[in-house]
Design a protein around this motif. Sequence first.
Motif, short mmCIF file in Angstrom:
data_model
loop_
_atom_site.label_atom_id
_atom_site.label_comp_id
_atom_site.label_asym_id
_atom_site.label_seq_id
_atom_site.Cartn_x
_atom_site.Cartn_y
_atom_site.Cartn_z
N SER A 114 0.85 -0.99 -0.06
CA SER A 114 -0.17 0.03 -0.36
C SER A 114 0.80 1.61 0.39
O SER A 114 0.31 2.44 -0.87
N TYR A 118 0.50 4.68 -2.45
CA TYR A 118 -0.36 6.01 -1.96
C TYR A 118 0.40 6.35 -2.12
O TYR A 118 0.21 7.80 -2.15
N SER A 386 -5.40 1.45 -7.42
CA SER A 386 -5.96 2.56 -6.49
C SER A 386 -6.83 2.65 -6.00
O SER A 386 -7.74 3.26 -4.52
N SER A 390 -8.89 2.36 -2.18
CA SER A 390 -9.05 3.68 -1.35
C SER A 390 -10.30 3.19 -0.51
O SER A 390 -10.85 3.95 0.02
#
Length: 531
Positions: A114, A118, A386, A390
Amino acid sequence: MRQDKKTNLNNKTDNTVFIISGGLLLLFVLLSLMDLDMVGGWITTSFNFSAKYFGSYWQLLLLANLLIGLGLAVSKYGKVRLGNKAKPENSYFRWIAMILCTLMASGGVFWAASEPMYHFITNPPLFKDNSSTMAGVDPALAQSFMHWGFMAWAILGTLATIVLMYAHYHKGYPLKPRAMLYPLFGERIFQKSAVGSIADIVSIIAVAAGTMGPIGFLGMQLTYGLHSLFGVPNNLVTNIIVIAVLVVIAAISVATGVDRGIQFLSRMNVSLTVVLAAFMLVVGPTMFIVNKFISAEGFHLQNMLTMSTYQGDQAWLGAWTVFFWGWFLGYGPMMAIFISRISRGRTIRELIIAVAIVAPLISNFWFTVVGGSGIDAELTNPGVISDPLSEGGMPAAVMAIMDQMPLGLLLAIGFLIVTLVFVATTVDSISYTVAVTLTGNDHPQKWIRVFWVLLFGVLSIILLAIDPGSITAIQNSIVVTAVPVSLLMLPTLWDAIRVARILGKEQQIFPVKASQPVREEETADKDLIED
């Protein structure tokens, strides 16, 4: 007479530290049961205060710790042998395996998937905004390398380890966090010392917060993975079962000791991780991973000083760099104790290279294999990684990356197994070091070791039952406890050099010429405070 006093210190369980540290942990859980919002508010306020007023200090502390350690490694003091043993107790692979299971276990699986993503979606503020483009890949990976690389590993087991090993194995005093203050206070720190007790208590509280949080957090991630792969209900009951399995594995490991259970579990886990990484490297975007590891590591080294001292976006720093530095500082004393226990017979050079160079490079490559695979998929098909990240957080990102690879189901199962064993190795090593802190010797009673495994597991389950948000609260609390711990670790910056000089003379690595007068303050007895 003095040796008898030291033996008594080593064989006595510190009930004061035991009661206060255990009592504070139970108090935290009770207050969370009564009013979680109130506890969360206290932690948030304290977290913001700590990040604002101590963040810059932590940045400089970790940077100085790394640079001084590297300086010792390349100097003549690098030949100094630690632990009062002529040869290492463990083979190099076993030693590295146990070291790798200290930091990697805390975040090497889900954060590896992750964090690069990010930073790729939104490039760190220090760099030009090339988010979600090929030009943004190196900054994204480099920022992850900085957070989980050289400085993070160095604070866990370099300078502090040198001081601890000197106090315990060379001088015969208890192996406790307070031993880091031995060069400053002498034997007084091991007697009825309020400063010594506070040092031990805050170290236990900090590492407990840093352990219970990941137990609950990674328990939830494992449950999510089981739900995603096999449709297992994603609820509290499943979370409890997962944590119970984890605790049982850790309890068996810690009960059999460092030389058997912990060593075996560490070797098995590292071997599984190597197989998983090799498989992903072969079936995944091989050349992209290799090329980006090289270029991103170069970018990292080129910009490491700038990244480590960045003072721009304070909100971003609090969410990322300062948070990680507080987290790793909280682990610092206990991990230094654990690495001291497994590093007898190693030289200062071997210790620094293994902890501050070899382990970080392995960690960075692992982040490139996992996170780089996700970035490559995102470049090819924007939103494929992504969007799940999210919407579902870190475990969703892992599952999404596995979905993009051949034999994704097999890889996902491998990730879940590695995560389970990694967390177990963290819990068993932390429980062992807490038991060492309470008893003062490196062979604490079995029941004390197992007790702390069970306590961490039970408290994590209680916090999950209260509210999953309580796990985030206790994870943030480690940044608060890192404030006193960071003050405890500050003297090791210069005391490690003094210890290296003393041991160098004792081991005649650079003997003084007969015609050369020895200054009184340079002798071993005078270089540290008299007992």
